[in-house]
Design an enzyme around this catalytic site. Structure first.
Site, mmCIF file in Angstrom:
data_model
loop_
_atom_site.group_PDB
_atom_site.id
_atom_site.type_symbol
_atom_site.label_atom_id
_atom_site.label_comp_id
_atom_site.label_asym_id
_atom_site.label_seq_id
_atom_site.Cartn_x
_atom_site.Cartn_y
_atom_site.Cartn_z
ATOM 1 N N ARG A 46 2.271 77.886 -62.831
ATOM 2 C CA ARG A 46 3.213 77.133 -63.948
ATOM 3 C C ARG A 46 2.564 75.192 -63.589
ATOM 4 O O ARG A 46 2.784 75.394 -65.333
ATOM 5 C CB ARG A 46 4.282 76.905 -62.520
ATOM 6 C CG ARG A 46 5.562 76.988 -63.256
ATOM 7 C CD ARG A 46 6.905 77.526 -62.528
ATOM 8 N NE ARG A 46 6.235 78.370 -60.794
ATOM 9 C CZ ARG A 46 5.567 79.193 -60.639
ATOM 10 N NH1 ARG A 46 6.414 80.089 -61.235
ATOM 11 N NH2 ARG A 46 5.496 80.143 -59.812
ATOM 12 N N THR A 47 1.899 75.328 -62.964
ATOM 13 C CA THR A 47 1.014 73.811 -63.614
ATOM 14 C C THR A 47 0.787 73.373 -64.532
ATOM 15 O O THR A 47 0.759 73.046 -65.392
ATOM 16 C CB THR A 47 0.623 72.685 -62.452
ATOM 17 O OG1 THR A 47 2.531 72.684 -61.448
ATOM 18 C CG2 THR A 47 1.065 71.742 -62.691
ATOM 19 N N LYS B 35 -20.502 72.733 -55.444
ATOM 20 C CA LYS B 35 -21.932 72.081 -55.161
ATOM 21 C C LYS B 35 -22.205 71.214 -54.330
ATOM 22 O O LYS B 35 -23.580 70.561 -54.234
ATOM 23 C CB LYS B 35 -23.236 72.414 -56.441
ATOM 24 C CG LYS B 35 -23.190 73.859 -57.239
ATOM 25 C CD LYS B 35 -23.500 72.862 -58.968
ATOM 26 C CE LYS B 35 -23.961 74.108 -59.582
ATOM 27 N NZ LYS B 35 -24.136 73.648 -60.672
ATOM 28 N N ARG C 292 -5.452 68.845 -60.310
ATOM 29 C CA ARG C 292 -5.118 68.456 -58.612
ATOM 30 C C ARG C 292 -6.027 69.156 -58.010
ATOM 31 O O ARG C 292 -6.858 70.068 -58.326
ATOM 32 C CB ARG C 292 -4.200 70.672 -58.942
ATOM 33 C CG ARG C 292 -3.536 70.820 -57.277
ATOM 34 C CD ARG C 292 -3.000 72.108 -57.889
ATOM 35 N NE ARG C 292 -1.385 72.217 -57.972
ATOM 36 C CZ ARG C 292 -0.413 72.104 -58.337
ATOM 37 N NH1 ARG C 292 -0.502 73.684 -57.770
ATOM 38 N NH2 ARG C 292 1.129 72.424 -58.939
ATOM 39 N N HIS D 197 3.452 65.150 -56.541
ATOM 40 C CA HIS D 197 3.614 66.226 -57.621
ATOM 41 C C HIS D 197 4.648 65.340 -58.909
ATOM 42 O O HIS D 197 4.956 66.666 -58.748
ATOM 43 C CB HIS D 197 3.981 67.452 -56.990
ATOM 44 C CG HIS D 197 3.819 68.623 -58.079
ATOM 45 N ND1 HIS D 197 3.502 68.563 -59.289
ATOM 46 C CD2 HIS D 197 4.092 69.591 -57.815
ATOM 47 C CE1 HIS D 197 2.967 69.694 -59.562
ATOM 48 N NE2 HIS D 197 3.510 70.479 -59.015
#
Lengths: 307, 141
Positions: free
Chosen positions: A55-56, A84, A105, A133
């Site tokens: 969703r986000t 890496k 995120r 959030h």
């Protein structure tokens, strides 16, 4: 309204007036969509998702596309140079050369703050581990405002895992700033809100209580915010088995609920709301996901200094 | 026991007994070429016992670090045998690279050479929280 914040890391970065402004813009987007169709033409949003999300990430991308802008980014650490061993600072400084705004995120708490210190491009925290959030909280506030007409004068029930659920903590902190909000915290003893939230509730003078049974308080609620009770949060299987059904919302439990109850859930849902509830007009969790796109559109416009 | 007074230098007074050695190490006083005296368990009418550090040179001090270790310290600046000024410390609002965040979920646990920053959130309880992850630092209490 003048913009006082350059990034959105925590919901407390925003004043009540700034939240009100974002809600107004989100509503204007729905009322006057033609005005927004090309408003971000030539602007690019980078979505840096170091851990998975449905969703986000998609709502951020849909938000930018609907504003006429473009999107770039990655949807997992394995598909970026993080695999890496590249640092967050270096990744963000690089992406800052390509994008006008970044939604990020990351599984580590505080990663978006590190990012915000290394680039002049606005950073939006799209979730940093179990920490913050803020765009979910903005989504929740917009949903409540649209459904109830105001953010004060309601009885808000929060149910399920109130101990580990970051969306619950942020929503309580945000709603404490509004007048006459009564909090009903519905959770098993093992999953009650952490002490610092209880302390904030006590200090605020708000009306609040903790109960174990959803049925006992259902008739009082104007908004019911459901969260998932996860098996791994329990110390033993018996406790989980004993409690899990208590926190599953079904049509039977809704029998005593108000006709204008607003049922919310940050999603993803697993089994804590019966699918039979989805067709009940009181179920608002998919509408909530739509609100998420509208408020992110408003936020992008604000951070880019457009609206 | 008598230690000569400082002619030109700094006297850190009212250090909580036992914390003198910590301050000595944090300020890297062993690297100085001037005379340095550290007195432990000196009688104090105010605290019962205290530590004192005398430095025979005017050096730069890290007030943030000193205030964090012991906010009751008095810093006396002496020049030509006379007291130039006396400063009282306070708990600093921000700590940079003085304490480390121990939360394994914090970005500071993986990001290279990042500054560890803590904010004072409760002066009375002397509570500091990591500026990145908001987890409380426990060591101080």
């Amino acid at each position: 309204m003048e913009k006082n914040f350059r990034n959105l890391i925590s919901i407390t970065d925003l004043s009540i007036e700034e939240i009100d402004h974002l809600i107004d813009v989100a509503n204007d987007i729905v009322e006057n969509p033609d005005e927004y169709i090309d408003i971000c033409k030539g602007k690019k949003l980078a979505t840096l998702f170091f851990e998975p999300s449905t969703r986000t990430r998609l709502s951020f991308e849909a938000a930018m596309l609907e504003l006429g802008g473009s999107v770039l980014g990655f949807a997992g650490a394995s598909s970026s140079s993080a695999a890496k061993g590249e640092s967050v600072s270096d990744t963000v400084e690089t992406v800052g050369c390509y994008a006008d705004i970044i939604a990020m995120r990351h599984p580590k708490e505080g990663a978006p703050m590190v990012a915000s210190r290394r680039t002049t491009v606005p950073i939006i925290n799209a979730g940093d581990g179990g920490h913050f959030h803020p765009t979910q909280t903005l989504t929740d506030l917009l949903t409540i405002k649209r459904k109830k007409g105001e953010l004060g004068n309601i009885t808000l029930g929060l149910c399920g895992d109130l101990k580990f659920g970051r969306t619950v903590h942020s929503l309580i902190e945000a709603m404490l700033r509004y007048d006459n909000v009564k909090f009903v915290l519905i959770a098993p003893e093992e999953l009650r809100v952490p002490e610092y939230i209880r302390e904030e509730l006590r200090k605020s003078g708000a009306d609040w209580k903790e109960v174990e049974s959803m049925e006992e308080v259902m008739h009082e609620l104007d908004v019911l915010y459901m969260t998932r009770v996860q098996r791994e949060r329990f110390f033993n299987e018996e406790d989980y088995a004993r409690l899990k059904d208590t926190y599953i919302l079904d049509l039977e439990k809704l029998e005593t609920a108000k006709e204008d109850l607003t049922i919310m859930h940050p999603l993803p849902r697993v089994n804590e709301i019966s699918v039979k509830v989805d067709d009940d007009p009181r179920a608002c969790y998919f509408y909530q996901a739509l609100c998420g796109k509208h408020i992110r559109m408003a936020l992008i416009l604000n951070l880019l200094g457009i609206k | 026991m008598n230690i000569d007074g400082v002619t030109t230098g700094i006297v850190l007074d009212h250090i909580k007994a036992g914390k003198g050695i910590k301050i000595y190490n944090y300020l890297h006083l062993d690297k100085l070429s001037c005379s340095v005296a550290m007195l432990q368990n000196v009688k104090s009418s105010k605290y019962g016992k205290k530590d004192i550090i005398k430095i025979d040179e005017l050096i730069e001090l890290d007030y943030e670090m000193l205030g964090y270790i012991d906010s009751n310290i008095t810093v006396n600046f002496v020049k030509d045998g006379r007291l130039l000024k006396k400063e009282h410390l306070d708990l600093p609002e921000t700590l940079t690279d003085i304490i480390q965040c121990k939360n394994p979920r914090c970005i500071t646990s993986i990001e290279q050479e990042i500054e560890h920053v803590f904010k004072l959130v409760d002066r009375e309880k002397k509570t500091y929280r990591c500026a990145y992850c908001d987890v409380e630092h426990k060591e101080y209490k």
